[in-house]
Design a protein around this motif. Structure first.
Motif, mmCIF file in Angstrom:
data_model
loop_
_atom_site.group_PDB
_atom_site.id
_atom_site.type_symbol
_atom_site.label_atom_id
_atom_site.label_comp_id
_atom_site.label_asym_id
_atom_site.label_seq_id
_atom_site.Cartn_x
_atom_site.Cartn_y
_atom_site.Cartn_z
ATOM 1 N N PRO A 115 0.819 -1.218 0.000
ATOM 2 C CA PRO A 115 0.000 0.000 0.000
ATOM 3 C C PRO A 115 0.850 1.265 0.000
ATOM 4 O O PRO A 115 2.028 1.249 0.338
ATOM 5 N N GLY A 116 0.213 2.365 -0.385
ATOM 6 C CA GLY A 116 0.818 3.685 -0.258
ATOM 7 C C GLY A 116 1.763 4.109 -1.356
ATOM 8 O O GLY A 116 2.428 5.136 -1.218
ATOM 9 N N LEU A 117 1.856 3.359 -2.453
ATOM 10 C CA LEU A 117 2.741 3.770 -3.542
ATOM 11 C C LEU A 117 2.093 4.875 -4.366
ATOM 12 O O LEU A 117 0.885 4.873 -4.596
ATOM 13 N N ASP A 118 2.914 5.820 -4.808
ATOM 14 C CA ASP A 118 2.433 6.879 -5.694
ATOM 15 C C ASP A 118 2.171 6.311 -7.085
ATOM 16 O O ASP A 118 2.749 5.297 -7.483
ATOM 17 N N ASP A 119 1.306 6.984 -7.824
ATOM 18 C CA ASP A 119 1.055 6.597 -9.203
ATOM 19 C C ASP A 119 2.347 6.707 -10.003
ATOM 20 O O ASP A 119 3.171 7.588 -9.772
ATOM 21 N N GLN A 120 2.506 5.799 -10.961
ATOM 22 C CA GLN A 120 3.691 5.782 -11.810
ATOM 23 C C GLN A 120 3.371 6.458 -13.139
ATOM 24 O O GLN A 120 2.300 6.256 -13.701
ATOM 25 N N TYR A 121 4.314 7.249 -13.640
ATOM 26 C CA TYR A 121 4.200 7.884 -14.947
ATOM 27 C C TYR A 121 5.414 7.484 -15.770
ATOM 28 O O TYR A 121 6.515 7.337 -15.234
ATOM 29 N N ALA A 122 5.205 7.304 -17.057
ATOM 30 C CA ALA A 122 6.308 6.908 -17.928
ATOM 31 C C ALA A 122 6.209 7.651 -19.254
ATOM 32 O O ALA A 122 5.115 7.918 -19.755
ATOM 33 N N ILE A 123 7.368 7.973 -19.797
ATOM 34 C CA ILE A 123 7.487 8.563 -21.131
ATOM 35 C C ILE A 123 8.501 7.722 -21.885
ATOM 36 O O ILE A 123 9.572 7.414 -21.347
ATOM 37 N N GLU A 124 8.170 7.328 -23.102
ATOM 38 C CA GLU A 124 9.083 6.512 -23.899
ATOM 39 C C GLU A 124 9.235 7.106 -25.289
ATOM 40 O O GLU A 124 8.264 7.543 -25.905
ATOM 41 N N ALA A 125 10.466 7.108 -25.785
ATOM 42 C CA ALA A 125 10.752 7.487 -27.166
ATOM 43 C C ALA A 125 11.551 6.338 -27.793
ATOM 44 O O ALA A 125 12.416 5.748 -27.145
ATOM 45 N N PHE A 126 11.230 6.021 -29.049
ATOM 46 C CA PHE A 126 11.955 4.941 -29.719
ATOM 47 C C PHE A 126 12.093 5.242 -31.202
ATOM 48 O O PHE A 126 11.379 6.081 -31.765
ATOM 49 N N PHE A 127 13.035 4.548 -31.831
ATOM 50 C CA PHE A 127 13.196 4.604 -33.279
ATOM 51 C C PHE A 127 13.369 3.183 -33.784
ATOM 52 O O PHE A 127 14.307 2.486 -33.384
ATOM 53 N N ARG A 128 12.409 2.731 -34.615
ATOM 54 C CA ARG A 128 12.530 1.399 -35.223
ATOM 55 C C ARG A 128 13.252 1.546 -36.551
ATOM 56 O O ARG A 128 12.749 2.159 -37.487
ATOM 57 N N TRP A 129 14.443 1.003 -36.582
ATOM 58 C CA TRP A 129 15.271 1.039 -37.779
ATOM 59 C C TRP A 129 15.037 -0.261 -38.525
ATOM 60 O O TRP A 129 15.465 -1.326 -38.096
ATOM 61 N N GLN A 130 14.321 -0.170 -39.631
ATOM 62 C CA GLN A 130 13.963 -1.347 -40.419
ATOM 63 C C GLN A 130 15.098 -1.627 -41.399
ATOM 64 O O GLN A 130 15.220 -0.991 -42.432
ATOM 65 N N LEU A 131 15.956 -2.580 -41.060
ATOM 66 C CA LEU A 131 17.129 -2.883 -41.880
ATOM 67 C C LEU A 131 16.756 -3.635 -43.154
ATOM 68 O O LEU A 131 17.413 -3.479 -44.187
ATOM 69 N N SER A 132 15.740 -4.473 -43.077
ATOM 70 C CA SER A 132 15.217 -5.200 -44.231
ATOM 71 C C SER A 132 13.775 -5.579 -43.900
ATOM 72 O O SER A 132 13.295 -5.294 -42.802
#
Length: 167
Positions: A115-132
């Motif tokens: 109990p008692g945990l603060d809400d979690q927030y997340a930010i994600e950035a990604f780049f999918r490099w399609q080699l083939s």
């Protein structure tokens, strides 16, 4: 153990897509799930629901939304809302690289994490490099605020690298 222990994970999903050729891009899904109590794993039974939506726009943009709720079942988050967008800036011989950004809010499951945990927030950035057509490499970076699995920290960074090979 399937017949003797009777510890099952079951789910049902219903979905809709605009067309078969965009089945992974334009879709809406509702998934309901249930998991039995697992004695050996010392986990409670639980159930949950997930709604997801994505839409391919102008052959470049893929906004998405995912909302989930779990009532125990050893889930890390009780409630979670994720939203973001993928952007395909150019096509290289029919192969598309993707730049993406996503955000998430999650309410930690007090039964699992305490109990008692603060809400979690997340930010994600990604780049999918399609080699083939068969191979993609995706570096990403995530910034977590109030990480539920590390409550002694106010925030943390996570760096990742994944690859996908489809033959």
């Amino acid at each position: 153990t399937f017949f003797n222990d009777n510890e099952y994970f079951t789910f049902a999903e219903i979905g809709w897509t605009t067309s078969q050729d965009k089945v992974y891009l334009d879709n809406i899904h509702l998934t309901l799930w249930h998991v039995d109590e697992r004695d050996m794993a010392n986990t409670e039974d639980g159930w949950g629901a997930v709604f997801s939506y994505s839409r391919w726009l102008q052959d470049r943009y893929l906004p998405f939304l995912k909302v989930g709720y779990a009532d125990d079942g050893s889930s890390l988050l009780e409630t979670s809302v994720s939203a973001g967008i993928g952007y395909q800036p150019w096509h290289d011989g029919g192969i598309g690289h993707v730049l993406g950004l996503g955000v998430n809010w999650g309410e930690p499951n007090s039964t699992v994490l305490g109990p008692g945990l603060d809400d979690q927030y997340a930010i994600e950035a990604f780049f999918r490099w399609q080699l083939s057509k068969e191979l993609a490499v995706t570096p990403d970076v995530q910034f977590l605020i109030n990480p539920a699995l590390n409550p002694d920290e106010n925030n943390t960074w996570v760096f990742g690298l994944r690859a996908r090979l489809a033959l």
